[in-house]
Design a protein around this motif. Sequence first.
Motif, PDB file in Angstrom:
ATOM      1  N   THR A 128      38.919  13.518  11.960  1.00 57.77           N
ATOM      2  CA  THR A 128      38.673  12.113  11.667  1.00 57.77           C
ATOM      3  C   THR A 128      37.453  11.602  12.422  1.00 57.77           C
ATOM      4  O   THR A 128      37.277  11.902  13.598  1.00 57.77           O
ATOM      5  N   MET A 129      36.638  10.814  11.741  1.00 55.92           N
ATOM      6  CA  MET A 129      35.521  10.115  12.367  1.00 55.92           C
ATOM      7  C   MET A 129      35.655   8.629  12.060  1.00 55.92           C
ATOM      8  O   MET A 129      35.900   8.233  10.918  1.00 55.92           O
ATOM      9  N   VAL A 130      35.495   7.820  13.105  1.00 54.92           N
ATOM     10  CA  VAL A 130      35.609   6.372  12.978  1.00 54.92           C
ATOM     11  C   VAL A 130      34.320   5.740  13.481  1.00 54.92           C
ATOM     12  O   VAL A 130      33.803   6.122  14.536  1.00 54.92           O
ATOM     13  N   PHE A 131      33.802   4.770  12.724  1.00 56.51           N
ATOM     14  CA  PHE A 131      32.612   4.044  13.161  1.00 56.51           C
ATOM     15  C   PHE A 131      32.782   2.562  12.839  1.00 56.51           C
ATOM     16  O   PHE A 131      33.142   2.201  11.714  1.00 56.51           O
ATOM     17  N   VAL A 161      35.013   6.898   8.551  1.00 54.78           N
ATOM     18  CA  VAL A 161      33.797   7.404   7.936  1.00 54.78           C
ATOM     19  C   VAL A 161      34.148   8.459   6.901  1.00 54.78           C
ATOM     20  O   VAL A 161      33.612   8.471   5.798  1.00 54.78           O
ATOM     21  N   ASN A 162      35.049   9.356   7.256  1.00 55.96           N
ATOM     22  CA  ASN A 162      35.433  10.436   6.344  1.00 55.96           C
ATOM     23  C   ASN A 162      36.699  10.075   5.577  1.00 55.96           C
ATOM     24  O   ASN A 162      37.217   8.950   5.697  1.00 55.96           O
ATOM     25  N   ASP A 163      37.193  11.013   4.813  1.00 52.73           N
ATOM     26  CA  ASP A 163      38.370  10.787   3.969  1.00 52.73           C
ATOM     27  C   ASP A 163      39.370  11.907   4.237  1.00 52.73           C
ATOM     28  O   ASP A 163      39.396  12.914   3.529  1.00 52.73           O
ATOM     29  N   PRO A 164      40.195  11.764   5.293  1.00 56.31           N
ATOM     30  CA  PRO A 164      41.100  12.850   5.669  1.00 56.31           C
ATOM     31  C   PRO A 164      41.986  13.316   4.521  1.00 56.31           C
ATOM     32  O   PRO A 164      42.716  12.524   3.917  1.00 56.31           O
ATOM     33  N   LEU A 165      41.879  14.598   4.212  1.00 52.56           N
ATOM     34  CA  LEU A 165      42.682  15.250   3.174  1.00 52.56           C
ATOM     35  C   LEU A 165      42.555  14.561   1.816  1.00 52.56           C
ATOM     36  O   LEU A 165      43.435  14.687   0.960  1.00 52.56           O
ATOM     37  N   GLY A 166      41.436  13.815   1.643  1.00 49.42           N
ATOM     38  CA  GLY A 166      41.203  13.171   0.363  1.00 49.42           C
ATOM     39  C   GLY A 166      42.166  12.048   0.050  1.00 49.42           C
ATOM     40  O   GLY A 166      42.261  11.597  -1.089  1.00 49.42           O
ATOM     41  N   ALA A 167      42.867  11.555   1.085  1.00 49.72           N
ATOM     42  CA  ALA A 167      43.867  10.524   0.861  1.00 49.72           C
ATOM     43  C   ALA A 167      43.615   9.267   1.676  1.00 49.72           C
ATOM     44  O   ALA A 167      44.338   8.281   1.528  1.00 49.72           O
ATOM     45  N   GLY A 168      42.596   9.277   2.541  1.00 53.26           N
ATOM     46  CA  GLY A 168      42.307   8.114   3.361  1.00 53.26           C
ATOM     47  C   GLY A 168      43.381   7.798   4.372  1.00 53.26           C
ATOM     48  O   GLY A 168      43.423   6.708   4.936  1.00 53.26           O
ATOM     49  N   ILE A 197      52.680  12.750  22.295  1.00 55.30           N
ATOM     50  CA  ILE A 197      52.345  11.325  22.242  1.00 55.30           C
ATOM     51  C   ILE A 197      51.160  11.198  21.279  1.00 55.30           C
ATOM     52  O   ILE A 197      50.081  11.710  21.554  1.00 55.30           O
ATOM     53  N   THR A 198      51.350  10.551  20.156  1.00 51.93           N
ATOM     54  CA  THR A 198      50.296  10.514  19.148  1.00 51.93           C
ATOM     55  C   THR A 198      50.078   9.124  18.566  1.00 51.93           C
ATOM     56  O   THR A 198      51.019   8.323  18.448  1.00 51.93           O
ATOM     57  N   GLU A 199      48.846   8.876  18.216  1.00 53.91           N
ATOM     58  CA  GLU A 199      48.437   7.722  17.419  1.00 53.91           C
ATOM     59  C   GLU A 199      47.280   8.189  16.543  1.00 53.91           C
ATOM     60  O   GLU A 199      46.698   9.245  16.788  1.00 53.91           O
ATOM     61  N   THR A 200      46.923   7.389  15.572  1.00 51.84           N
ATOM     62  CA  THR A 200      45.758   7.750  14.770  1.00 51.84           C
ATOM     63  C   THR A 200      44.487   7.567  15.592  1.00 51.84           C
ATOM     64  O   THR A 200      44.444   6.794  16.547  1.00 51.84           O
ATOM     65  N   ARG A 231      33.511   3.686   3.352  1.00 54.68           N
ATOM     66  CA  ARG A 231      34.505   3.770   4.409  1.00 54.68           C
ATOM     67  C   ARG A 231      35.696   2.880   4.070  1.00 54.68           C
ATOM     68  O   ARG A 231      35.545   1.767   3.579  1.00 54.68           O
ATOM     69  N   THR A 232      36.861   3.381   4.333  1.00 51.53           N
ATOM     70  CA  THR A 232      38.073   2.633   4.057  1.00 51.53           C
ATOM     71  C   THR A 232      38.501   1.878   5.292  1.00 51.53           C
ATOM     72  O   THR A 232      38.101   2.183   6.408  1.00 51.53           O
ATOM     73  N   ALA A 233      39.337   0.884   5.097  1.00 54.68           N
ATOM     74  CA  ALA A 233      39.806   0.093   6.230  1.00 54.68           C
ATOM     75  C   ALA A 233      40.668   0.954   7.139  1.00 54.68           C
ATOM     76  O   ALA A 233      41.432   1.806   6.682  1.00 54.68           O
ATOM     77  N   PRO A 234      40.587   0.733   8.473  1.00 52.34           N
ATOM     78  CA  PRO A 234      41.386   1.535   9.387  1.00 52.34           C
ATOM     79  C   PRO A 234      42.864   1.243   9.210  1.00 52.34           C
ATOM     80  O   PRO A 234      43.269   0.122   8.940  1.00 52.34           O
TER      81      PRO A 234
END
Length: 323
Positions: free
Chosen positions: A292-295, A300-307, A126-129, A8-11
């Motif tokens: 996207t999944m966050v834990f 947890v995942n790798d959106p579009l292979g770019a994190g 209105i958007t955020e990650t 998992r990569t850093a948020p």
Amino acid sequence: MDTTPHPRTAPRRRRRILLASGLALLLAIGGGTAWALDRFVIEHVSISDVSAYEAENSSTGGAVSTTTDATVTDTGYDSAEADISISTVTTGSGDDTVTYSVADVTLSDATVLRSAFAGDAYGTNITETTSAIADANDAIFAINGDYYGFRDTGIVIRNGVVYRDEGARDGLAFYTDGHVEVYDETATTAEALVADGVWNTLSFGPALVERGAAVDGIDEVEVDTNFGNHSIQGEQPRTAIGVIDDNHLVFVVVDGRSPGYSRGVTMTELADIMVSLGAETAYNIDGGGSSTMVFDGSLVNDPLGAGEERGTSDILYIAGSTQ
């Protein structure tokens, strides 16, 4: 089949960059460009403090309880409110590789699964990650929602509060008694749903699994045909929710558009995944770059292979103690 956790990569919080001069130029052009910017780019806030609004209007008073007696590991969470097991599955090889993240979740009470809006505000554009919204709500687990802010139709009930009552498609309803079902939005009203005990709704689709079997014809379904919408057909990153039993759910996020790591899946392939996980009912929600999944504070995942996460309107989450 590899079911080991994916690193998992850093948020990362989404940086909003306002190109004022460019926006002014586009607006000056007028006509369709100005309409498109207003409809799909410019924020329109209807409720600026959702937390306060829900505190006034929700039967639970908008309160979110978290536990201090919880066990958190890299692959799971165990508390009085929820048990969560996280895994990553990889199948195939080469350009036919498919990688997806799975969260098997058992809730003590249906209201433990909550919704949150980007910026704690309700409106359009209105958007955020997912990570940012999760962090703002002390979420131990979160997935992207249905991107309600992209469209102006669909029934939107969140945490027992009605936000929109414009039935248009098959939706997904989470009831306070723990059961979850696909329903026809055009055959009811938001008020009637809340009276029947609906806690949250999602409006996207299509339904993937009914009575434990994949639904026929789902690869041809069009959820939206309005301007600016990308096709949901073909092999795509996906997010889906499956129902195994009352208060027992499975969440799946499939990565895609990343040859060699994960090509994405068709709707039928997604349905087959949900069936293999034991889902009696399953429903597709917003996908693509939003999947996207966050834990425990990390992707947890790798959106579009770019994190890198794409902003979204909303999430489903479980609050809890993090490490």
